[in-house]
Design a protein around this motif. Structure first.
Motif, PDB file in Angstrom:
ATOM      1  N   TYR A 134      -2.775  11.632  32.935  1.00 57.43           N
ATOM      2  CA  TYR A 134      -1.575  10.895  32.160  1.00 57.43           C
ATOM      3  C   TYR A 134      -0.369  11.482  32.685  1.00 57.43           C
ATOM      4  N   GLU A 135      -0.452  12.887  32.962  1.00 60.61           N
ATOM      5  CA  GLU A 135       0.754  13.634  33.621  1.00 60.61           C
ATOM      6  C   GLU A 135       1.111  13.059  35.156  1.00 60.61           C
ATOM      7  N   ALA A 136       0.357  12.865  35.899  1.00 58.36           N
ATOM      8  CA  ALA A 136       0.451  11.936  37.075  1.00 58.36           C
ATOM      9  C   ALA A 136       1.207  10.747  36.999  1.00 58.36           C
ATOM     10  N   VAL A 137       0.876   9.979  35.874  1.00 54.62           N
ATOM     11  CA  VAL A 137       1.654   8.703  35.666  1.00 54.62           C
ATOM     12  C   VAL A 137       2.988   8.947  35.123  1.00 54.62           C
ATOM     13  N   CYS A 138       3.049   9.918  34.305  1.00 53.26           N
ATOM     14  CA  CYS A 138       4.385  10.312  33.328  1.00 53.26           C
ATOM     15  C   CYS A 138       5.458  10.917  34.615  1.00 53.26           C
ATOM     16  N   ARG A 139       5.043  11.433  35.726  1.00 53.35           N
ATOM     17  CA  ARG A 139       5.746  12.155  36.567  1.00 53.35           C
ATOM     18  C   ARG A 139       5.665  11.328  37.892  1.00 53.35           C
ATOM     19  N   TRP A 140       5.065  10.350  37.761  1.00 54.59           N
ATOM     20  CA  TRP A 140       4.973   9.305  39.215  1.00 54.59           C
ATOM     21  C   TRP A 140       6.447   8.949  39.520  1.00 54.59           C
ATOM     22  N   SER A 141       6.955   9.452  40.757  1.00 56.87           N
ATOM     23  CA  SER A 141       8.151   9.083  41.647  1.00 56.87           C
ATOM     24  C   SER A 141       8.322   7.603  41.846  1.00 56.87           C
ATOM     25  N   GLY A 142       9.139   7.109  41.345  1.00 52.29           N
ATOM     26  CA  GLY A 142       9.582   5.602  41.534  1.00 52.29           C
ATOM     27  C   GLY A 142       8.712   4.808  41.212  1.00 52.29           C
ATOM     28  N   GLY A 143       7.619   5.233  40.038  1.00 53.08           N
ATOM     29  CA  GLY A 143       6.775   4.396  39.350  1.00 53.08           C
ATOM     30  C   GLY A 143       7.543   3.626  38.601  1.00 53.08           C
ATOM     31  N   ARG A 144       7.180   2.532  38.188  1.00 49.31           N
ATOM     32  CA  ARG A 144       7.522   1.395  37.080  1.00 49.31           C
ATOM     33  C   ARG A 144       7.564   2.246  35.813  1.00 49.31           C
ATOM     34  N   GLN A 145       8.836   2.067  35.043  1.00 47.45           N
ATOM     35  CA  GLN A 145       9.209   2.883  33.792  1.00 47.45           C
ATOM     36  C   GLN A 145       8.110   2.522  32.790  1.00 47.45           C
ATOM     37  N   SER A 146       8.024   1.296  32.555  1.00 51.52           N
ATOM     38  CA  SER A 146       6.911   0.668  31.578  1.00 51.52           C
ATOM     39  C   SER A 146       5.731   1.689  31.669  1.00 51.52           C
ATOM     40  N   VAL A 147       5.265   1.710  32.741  1.00 54.89           N
ATOM     41  CA  VAL A 147       4.197   2.512  32.826  1.00 54.89           C
ATOM     42  C   VAL A 147       3.941   4.048  32.718  1.00 54.89           C
ATOM     43  N   ARG A 148       4.864   4.463  33.238  1.00 57.06           N
ATOM     44  CA  ARG A 148       5.526   5.849  33.408  1.00 57.06           C
ATOM     45  C   ARG A 148       5.805   6.360  31.848  1.00 57.06           C
ATOM     46  N   VAL A 149       6.372   5.441  31.091  1.00 61.85           N
ATOM     47  CA  VAL A 149       6.706   5.749  29.552  1.00 61.85           C
ATOM     48  C   VAL A 149       5.277   5.990  28.940  1.00 61.85           C
ATOM     49  N   ALA A 150       4.212   4.889  29.211  1.00 60.25           N
ATOM     50  CA  ALA A 150       2.947   4.790  28.699  1.00 60.25           C
ATOM     51  C   ALA A 150       2.313   6.088  28.899  1.00 60.25           C
ATOM     52  N   GLY A 151       2.504   6.682  30.197  1.00 65.16           N
ATOM     53  CA  GLY A 151       1.719   7.793  30.700  1.00 65.16           C
ATOM     54  C   GLY A 151       2.089   9.232  30.106  1.00 65.16           C
ATOM     55  N   CYS A 152       3.450   9.092  29.969  1.00 57.46           N
ATOM     56  CA  CYS A 152       4.234  10.222  29.104  1.00 57.46           C
ATOM     57  C   CYS A 152       3.722  10.317  27.640  1.00 57.46           C
ATOM     58  N   ILE A 153       3.507   9.219  27.030  1.00 60.59           N
ATOM     59  CA  ILE A 153       3.259   9.167  25.318  1.00 60.59           C
ATOM     60  C   ILE A 153       1.697   9.464  25.623  1.00 60.59           C
ATOM     61  N   GLY A 154       1.028   8.963  26.485  1.00 66.32           N
ATOM     62  CA  GLY A 154      -0.502   9.341  26.652  1.00 66.32           C
ATOM     63  C   GLY A 154      -0.635  10.616  26.903  1.00 66.32           C
ATOM     64  N   MET A 155       0.031  11.476  27.600  1.00 73.91           N
ATOM     65  CA  MET A 155      -0.127  12.873  27.535  1.00 73.91           C
ATOM     66  C   MET A 155       0.431  13.673  26.660  1.00 73.91           C
ATOM     67  N   SER A 156       1.625  13.198  25.910  1.00 75.80           N
ATOM     68  CA  SER A 156       1.858  13.900  24.712  1.00 75.80           C
ATOM     69  C   SER A 156       0.769  13.901  23.457  1.00 75.80           C
TER      70      SER A 156
END
Length: 544
Positions: free
Chosen positions: A193-215
């Protein structure tokens, strides 16, 4: 309401990975030798930490709820043992495992759904493998978690730039962790999840989901403070993201940062005034602050909104409770009735939220209606010893009795002296009442009840307790009268009774009950919670 003399005839869940709570740690029975310590608990067969985030948009199958950290039960009151408001809110995330519907409860909607829906640009790495991603998502919705994990990892090898495949890997890891009850795999999912959250240039909707999943997973592992830090670290990137503000508000409440929760939820409602999650949870914050006039309209709006997360049982419960404290009881019972009709409560009067299915439900019991009648006779035989040891503690140092801290008192004062809490012996307390503890150690269904307590309770004259319900239907509460003056009463359901010295009364505290002490001297009772007699040994084990 008629008052009767005590003693007269009186009218499952799936397991998941285990949070590291401070109260309960034991080794898992079975599993790989490399597994971490587990807490055995009744948990919903959930899939992803981001279930709360994805639920509103319909991205997950509705039957797949998020697992979060096991709540630390607050010091329980005499009549309920319910959680304090702050702890109760944790069930929105942190207590999902305990609050989950039993394993035979049907999901609200069995229609499969994608794990994360989004539009994909033709130039994005995800575009070329979009059909394969959808196929892997379907494996998850069919609970073929290991197969889904293999498929997402295959996609990452062929298309390492796919943020969506990485997110799918995180979701699949979390599902495997739940299935195997492995905290080690939870940690692996956190890293994904952290890799998704901090993905450089990644789509915001997926990054947000990754950040929330990590937390969410960090909170599950007992690190709510770290979860908030994760969200803070990306907030500047997504400061207009409603979902992040929802999660920050939730995790702040779990971490006890109520002021931060209020500011996040207020900001959320500035961006989205109709947000049901924000309305309900901000109302909850005001309820914790005892600002009932501000809490009630917000919680009403949350219940009427379009977000199921603000229509859960805790919001019906606390809205009704706030109304009762504003002397709007008729209105409160309409809310409770609506909660029962919507399936959040067993009935208008039985409003517990941690429930097992198919248990006999009645407010008042007799010892003879339970398998514990012989145990109660043994206890009653030694009631004077129990009384004398309790009085010695009380008279020697009244400070030895902890004050009720759940805001259940309308007025007055009462305290408790706890011997067993959730099946765990309090050695310091037992040294002060050795004979009583020795007796109770032989009564495993009470001393070992992981959903209850064994304790002394002292109530002072003039004390009145608000109507309320205990947290679970998985126990029965036994009161042994020790010192009972005139004019003390307890109502459970529609019957009001009193205590008698040396005699035991039995009630199901998941039903609404309240207490009045209009006497002239203190009242002392000995409280014992026993497992509900309809629970199987397997259910007791799962609930432990």
């Amino acid at each position: 309401m008629a008052m009767e003399k005590a003693g007269n005839t009186q009218t499952s869940s799936k397991k998941g990975p285990v949070p590291k709570s401070k109260e309960k740690k034991k080794k898992a029975a079975g599993g790989s030798s490399g597994s971490t310590l587990f807490i055995v608990l009744a948990a919903l067969g959930a899939l992803v930490a981001v279930g709360a985030y994805l639920h509103q948009a319909g991205h997950l199958q509705r039957g797949l709820a998020a697992l979060q950290t096991d709540a630390t039960p607050s010091r329980a009151s005499e009549s309920s043992g319910n959680n304090e408001p702050a702890d109760d809110l944790k069930s929105s995330s942190a207590e999902t495992a305990k609050n989950a519907k039993p394993k035979d409860a049907k999901p609200k909607n069995k229609k499969p759904a994608r794990i994360l829906q989004h539009s994909v640009g033709a130039k994005e790495p995800d575009y070329a493998i979009r059909q394969e991603i959808r196929a892997a998502d379907r494996l998850l919705t069919k609970k073929k978690h290991q197969e889904a994990l293999v498929e997402f990892r295959r996609l990452l090898k062929t298309t390492p730039g796919s943020i969506r495949a990485k997110y799918g890997e995180a979701v699949a890891l979390n599902a495997v962790a739940e299935a195997q009850r492995s905290n080690d795999i939870v940690q692996e999912s956190i890293r994904a999840y952290e890799a998704v959250c901090r993905w450089s240039g990644g789509r915001q909707s997926v990054r947000v989901a990754g950040c929330i999943g990590m937390s969410g997973r960090m909170s599950f592992m007992g690190n709510s403070r770290g979860a908030i830090k994760v969200l803070d670290s990306v907030l500047s990137d997504f400061n207009d993201q409603v979902k992040l503000l929802e999660e920050i508000g939730l995790q702040s409440l779990i971490g006890g940062k109520n002021d931060r929760a209020k500011s996040s939820l207020t900001r959320l409602l500035e961006l989205d005034p109709e947000n049901g999650f924000g309305l309900g949870h901000l109302g909850f914050v005001y309820k914790m602050e005892l600002r009932y006039e501000k809490a009630v309209p917000l919680m009403y709006a949350g219940l009427k909104g379009n977000d199921d997360r603000s229509r859960e049982s805790r919001f019906y419960y606390h809205l009704g409770d706030a109304l009762q404290r504003l002397n709007r009881s008729d209105e409160a019972y309409k809310v409770y009735e609506e909660g029962a009709q919507s399936g959040n409560f067993n009935s208008m009067y039985q409003r517990s939220t941690y429930n097992a299915n198919d248990l006999k439900a009645q407010p008042w019991w007799t010892p003879e209606e339970t398998p514990y009648a012989k145990d109660i006779k043994r206890i009653e035989k030694h009631w004077k010893t129990i009384r004398d040891e309790g009085l010695a503690v009380y008279n020697h140092n009244k400070g030895g009795f902890d004050k009720e801290e759940e805001n259940l008192r309308k007025e007055g004062d009462w305290g408790q002296f706890t011997l067993f809490q959730q099946g765990k012996l309090n050695e310091a307390s037992c040294r002060k009442v050795p004979k009583t503890c020795k007796l109770m150690k032989t009564i495993k269904e009470a001393a070992g009840c992981k959903r209850g307590q064994v304790k002394y309770s002292v109530m002072q004259p003039g004390t009145v307790v608000w109507p309320h319900c205990g947290p679970t239907n998985c126990r029965l509460r036994f009161h042994l009268g020790l010192v009972v003056p005139d004019d003390v009463y307890i109502r459970c359901g529609n019957e009001t009774r009193t205590w008698y010295e040396g005699k035991t009364i039995v009630f199901d505290d998941s039903f609404e009950h309240e207490v009045w002490h209009h006497g002239k001297s203190f009242r002392m009772v000995f409280i014992m919670d026993f497992w509900h007699p309809d629970l199987s040994e397997r259910q007791k084990h799962e609930l432990s």
